[in-house]
Motif scaffolding. Structure first.
Motif, PDB file in Angstrom:
ATOM      1  N   PRO A 109       0.813  -1.232   0.000  1.00 28.38           N
ATOM      2  CA  PRO A 109       0.000   0.000   0.000  1.00 28.38           C
ATOM      3  C   PRO A 109       0.841   1.275   0.000  1.00 28.38           C
ATOM      4  CG  PRO A 109      -0.885  -1.589   1.553  1.00 28.38           C
ATOM      5  CD  PRO A 109       0.441  -2.130   1.112  1.00 28.38           C
ATOM      6  N   ILE A 110       1.987   1.251   0.637  1.00 28.47           N
ATOM      7  CA  ILE A 110       2.846   2.443   0.654  1.00 28.47           C
ATOM      8  C   ILE A 110       3.413   2.686  -0.744  1.00 28.47           C
ATOM      9  CG2 ILE A 110       4.834   3.558   1.738  1.00 28.47           C
ATOM     10  CD1 ILE A 110       4.461   1.732   4.130  1.00 28.47           C
ATOM     11  N   PHE A 111       3.877   1.603  -1.370  1.00 31.42           N
ATOM     12  CA  PHE A 111       4.408   1.718  -2.729  1.00 31.42           C
ATOM     13  C   PHE A 111       3.323   2.215  -3.690  1.00 31.42           C
ATOM     14  CE2 PHE A 111       5.605   0.290  -6.934  1.00 31.42           C
ATOM     15  CZ  PHE A 111       6.980   0.506  -6.984  1.00 31.42           C
ATOM     16  N   ALA A 112       2.118   1.659  -3.560  1.00 30.62           N
ATOM     17  CA  ALA A 112       1.015   2.048  -4.447  1.00 30.62           C
ATOM     18  C   ALA A 112       0.635   3.509  -4.245  1.00 30.62           C
ATOM     19  CB  ALA A 112      -0.185   1.141  -4.189  1.00 30.62           C
ATOM     20  N   TRP A 132       5.362  16.197   0.347  1.00 30.85           N
ATOM     21  CA  TRP A 132       4.475  15.028   0.380  1.00 30.85           C
ATOM     22  C   TRP A 132       5.082  13.917   1.248  1.00 30.85           C
ATOM     23  CZ3 TRP A 132       4.978   9.911  -1.029  1.00 30.85           C
ATOM     24  CH2 TRP A 132       3.795   9.171  -1.129  1.00 30.85           C
ATOM     25  N   LYS A 133       6.374  13.705   1.099  1.00 31.41           N
ATOM     26  CA  LYS A 133       7.039  12.669   1.904  1.00 31.41           C
ATOM     27  C   LYS A 133       6.944  12.981   3.390  1.00 31.41           C
ATOM     28  CE  LYS A 133      11.518  12.336   2.429  1.00 31.41           C
ATOM     29  NZ  LYS A 133      12.975  12.034   2.317  1.00 31.41           N
ATOM     30  N   GLN A 134       7.125  14.247   3.751  1.00 31.19           N
ATOM     31  CA  GLN A 134       7.027  14.632   5.160  1.00 31.19           C
ATOM     32  C   GLN A 134       5.594  14.464   5.670  1.00 31.19           C
ATOM     33  OE1 GLN A 134      10.493  14.581   5.295  1.00 31.19           O
ATOM     34  NE2 GLN A 134      10.048  15.892   7.053  1.00 31.19           N
ATOM     35  N   LEU A 135       4.638  14.870   4.848  1.00 31.61           N
ATOM     36  CA  LEU A 135       3.238  14.819   5.257  1.00 31.61           C
ATOM     37  C   LEU A 135       2.746  13.384   5.439  1.00 31.61           C
ATOM     38  CD1 LEU A 135       0.605  16.437   5.769  1.00 31.61           C
ATOM     39  CD2 LEU A 135       0.114  16.218   3.316  1.00 31.61           C
ATOM     40  N   THR A 136       3.160  12.492   4.571  1.00 32.32           N
ATOM     41  CA  THR A 136       2.700  11.096   4.618  1.00 32.32           C
ATOM     42  C   THR A 136       3.575  10.212   5.508  1.00 32.32           C
ATOM     43  OG1 THR A 136       4.008  10.532   2.655  1.00 32.32           O
ATOM     44  CG2 THR A 136       1.723  11.266   2.300  1.00 32.32           C
ATOM     45  N   ARG A 137       4.645  10.775   6.075  1.00 28.94           N
ATOM     46  CA  ARG A 137       5.571  10.010   6.927  1.00 28.94           C
ATOM     47  C   ARG A 137       6.099   8.773   6.182  1.00 28.94           C
ATOM     48  NH1 ARG A 137       3.634   7.377  10.683  1.00 28.94           N
ATOM     49  NH2 ARG A 137       5.443   7.403  12.070  1.00 28.94           N
ATOM     50  N   LEU A 138       6.491   8.978   4.955  1.00 32.54           N
ATOM     51  CA  LEU A 138       6.917   7.858   4.113  1.00 32.54           C
ATOM     52  C   LEU A 138       8.067   7.069   4.751  1.00 32.54           C
ATOM     53  CD1 LEU A 138       6.557   6.501   1.264  1.00 32.54           C
ATOM     54  CD2 LEU A 138       8.466   7.942   0.518  1.00 32.54           C
ATOM     55  N   ASP A 139       9.136   7.759   5.128  1.00 33.26           N
ATOM     56  CA  ASP A 139      10.307   7.076   5.691  1.00 33.26           C
ATOM     57  C   ASP A 139       9.980   6.372   7.007  1.00 33.26           C
ATOM     58  OD1 ASP A 139      11.822   7.935   3.567  1.00 33.26           O
ATOM     59  OD2 ASP A 139      12.651   9.672   4.628  1.00 33.26           O
ATOM     60  N   GLU A 140       9.204   7.046   7.858  1.00 31.02           N
ATOM     61  CA  GLU A 140       8.870   6.466   9.160  1.00 31.02           C
ATOM     62  C   GLU A 140       8.023   5.205   9.014  1.00 31.02           C
ATOM     63  OE1 GLU A 140       8.643   9.538   8.313  1.00 31.02           O
ATOM     64  OE2 GLU A 140       9.632  10.831   9.802  1.00 31.02           O
ATOM     65  N   ARG A 141       7.102   5.212   8.088  1.00 29.21           N
ATOM     66  CA  ARG A 141       6.227   4.043   7.883  1.00 29.21           C
ATOM     67  C   ARG A 141       7.022   2.843   7.361  1.00 29.21           C
ATOM     68  NH1 ARG A 141       2.032   6.791   4.044  1.00 29.21           N
ATOM     69  NH2 ARG A 141       1.091   4.704   3.869  1.00 29.21           N
ATOM     70  N   ILE A 142       7.950   3.111   6.464  1.00 31.70           N
ATOM     71  CA  ILE A 142       8.807   2.027   5.961  1.00 31.70           C
ATOM     72  C   ILE A 142       9.689   1.482   7.079  1.00 31.70           C
ATOM     73  CG2 ILE A 142      10.707   1.473   4.399  1.00 31.70           C
ATOM     74  CD1 ILE A 142       9.527   3.514   2.437  1.00 31.70           C
ATOM     75  N   LEU A 166      10.353  -4.725  -1.375  1.00 31.46           N
ATOM     76  CA  LEU A 166       9.379  -3.672  -1.702  1.00 31.46           C
ATOM     77  C   LEU A 166       9.598  -2.436  -0.823  1.00 31.46           C
ATOM     78  CD1 LEU A 166       7.025  -3.188  -3.628  1.00 31.46           C
ATOM     79  CD2 LEU A 166       5.490  -4.107  -1.890  1.00 31.46           C
ATOM     80  N   GLY A 167      10.083  -2.646   0.389  1.00 30.15           N
ATOM     81  CA  GLY A 167      10.352  -1.510   1.270  1.00 30.15           C
ATOM     82  C   GLY A 167      11.462  -0.633   0.732  1.00 30.15           C
ATOM     83  N   PHE A 168      12.582  -1.257   0.320  1.00 24.63           N
ATOM     84  CA  PHE A 168      13.685  -0.488  -0.264  1.00 24.63           C
ATOM     85  C   PHE A 168      13.258   0.169  -1.574  1.00 24.63           C
ATOM     86  CE2 PHE A 168      17.127  -0.342  -3.380  1.00 24.63           C
ATOM     87  CZ  PHE A 168      18.016   0.515  -2.745  1.00 24.63           C
ATOM     88  N   ALA A 169      12.513  -0.589  -2.388  1.00 24.29           N
ATOM     89  CA  ALA A 169      12.091  -0.075  -3.692  1.00 24.29           C
ATOM     90  C   ALA A 169      11.227   1.175  -3.557  1.00 24.29           C
ATOM     91  CB  ALA A 169      11.341  -1.158  -4.461  1.00 24.29           C
ATOM     92  N   THR A 170      10.399   1.225  -2.527  1.00 25.49           N
ATOM     93  CA  THR A 170       9.543   2.398  -2.318  1.00 25.49           C
ATOM     94  C   THR A 170      10.393   3.630  -2.034  1.00 25.49           C
ATOM     95  OG1 THR A 170       7.796   0.978  -1.420  1.00 25.49           O
ATOM     96  CG2 THR A 170       7.650   3.338  -0.942  1.00 25.49           C
ATOM     97  N   GLY A 171      11.363   3.492  -1.137  1.00 26.58           N
ATOM     98  CA  GLY A 171      12.250   4.617  -0.835  1.00 26.58           C
ATOM     99  C   GLY A 171      13.060   5.037  -2.047  1.00 26.58           C
ATOM    100  N   GLN A 172      13.537   4.063  -2.824  1.00 21.35           N
ATOM    101  CA  GLN A 172      14.339   4.379  -4.007  1.00 21.35           C
ATOM    102  C   GLN A 172      13.483   5.035  -5.095  1.00 21.35           C
ATOM    103  OE1 GLN A 172      17.728   4.046  -4.176  1.00 21.35           O
ATOM    104  NE2 GLN A 172      17.425   5.260  -6.041  1.00 21.35           N
ATOM    105  N   TYR A 173      12.244   4.621  -5.172  1.00 17.82           N
ATOM    106  CA  TYR A 173      11.305   5.219  -6.127  1.00 17.82           C
ATOM    107  C   TYR A 173      11.158   6.717  -5.847  1.00 17.82           C
ATOM    108  CZ  TYR A 173       7.045   5.271  -9.079  1.00 17.82           C
ATOM    109  OH  TYR A 173       6.109   5.514 -10.069  1.00 17.82           O
ATOM    110  N   TRP A 174      10.997   7.069  -4.576  1.00 13.75           N
ATOM    111  CA  TRP A 174      10.882   8.490  -4.227  1.00 13.75           C
ATOM    112  C   TRP A 174      12.183   9.227  -4.541  1.00 13.75           C
ATOM    113  CZ3 TRP A 174      13.486  12.038  -1.384  1.00 13.75           C
ATOM    114  CH2 TRP A 174      12.852  13.261  -1.170  1.00 13.75           C
ATOM    115  N   ARG A 175      13.331   8.618  -4.234  1.00 13.18           N
ATOM    116  CA  ARG A 175      14.620   9.282  -4.490  1.00 13.18           C
ATOM    117  C   ARG A 175      14.847   9.495  -5.986  1.00 13.18           C
ATOM    118  NH1 ARG A 175      15.852   6.073   0.055  1.00 13.18           N
ATOM    119  NH2 ARG A 175      16.417   4.255  -1.219  1.00 13.18           N
TER     120      ARG A 175
END
Length: 217
Positions: A109-112, A132-142, A166-175
């Motif tokens: 769900p995070i990746f999606a 957006w990353k700060q607002l959704t707490r992307l890093d913290e959730r991963i 999938l966890g690493f891929a989500t962070g790399q996708y944002w980067r």
């Protein structure tokens, strides 16, 4: 006074005179006494000075510092090995494919959510991406999911590794997206291979664990 008494008195006076003469120092003795007396006085003076110096030195010695431990004792915490052991204990009886499905369902769900944000009609600027990353707490959730599951797995549990990637891929996708927008001054496009790679991993999971992943589109 009789002659006998007079004679006796004279005899006593003679003895006293002799005794007095014997107690008087000879010239040599008197000289020696004069020499010895200053020596004793000098020695006494030296010892007096040393004694006073010792007292002063002792008084100047710093008082011993009493060490007081003001640190608050911290409660005992589990070591990393104990934490890992507890995680595996909770997963007793769970197969590789079953655990892979649980991991995938947590990260997907995070990746999606990120994929949907990055593929909307108007591309976000890199400033908007950061907000957006700060607002959704992307890093913290991963990170929370990373801590939920064990950190290492047996070689035989390859499907869990596919899912956990999938966890690493989500962070790399944002980067990748953030870097692309900065490099092009927010003109795009976003240069990334993460969605394609995650789809490849999903196909492997469906192939290796058909029963568990049959409902995953």
């Amino acid at each position: 006074m009789t002659k006998l008494q007079k004679s006796h008195i004279e005899e006593m006076e003679a003895k006293l005179a002799k005794l007095k003469a014997e107690t008087v120092d000879s010239p040599a003795q008197a000289k020696a006494r004069k020499l010895v007396k200053p020596v004793f006085l000098s020695i006494a003076a030296v010892f007096g000075v040393l004694f006073i110096a010792l007292i002063i030195d002792i008084s100047n010695d710093p008082e011993p510092v009493v060490s007081t431990d003001t640190s608050i004792p911290t409660p005992a915490v589990n070591t990393m090995n104990e934490i890992e052991a507890a995680k595996w204990q909770a997963l007793q009886g769970v197969s590789d494919c079953q655990l892979a499905l649980s991991v995938y369902n947590d990260y997907q769900p995070i990746f999606a959510e990120l994929h949907q944000y990055l593929t909307k009609a108007n591309l976000p600027t890199y400033e908007e991406l950061y907000n957006w990353k700060q607002l959704t707490r992307l890093d913290e959730r991963i990170e929370e999911l990373d801590n939920k599951y064990p950190q290492s797995y047996k070689v035989s549990m390859q499907n869990v590794l596919f899912a956990k990637n999938l966890g690493f891929a989500t962070g790399q996708y944002w980067r990748d997206a953030h870097s692309s927008m900065r490099r092009t001054n927010n003109q795009g496009p976003i240069d990334t291979e993460q969605p394609s790679r995650m789809n490849d991993d999903l196909q492997l999971l469906k192939q290796n664990c058909p029963e568990e992943f049959k409902e995953i589109k």
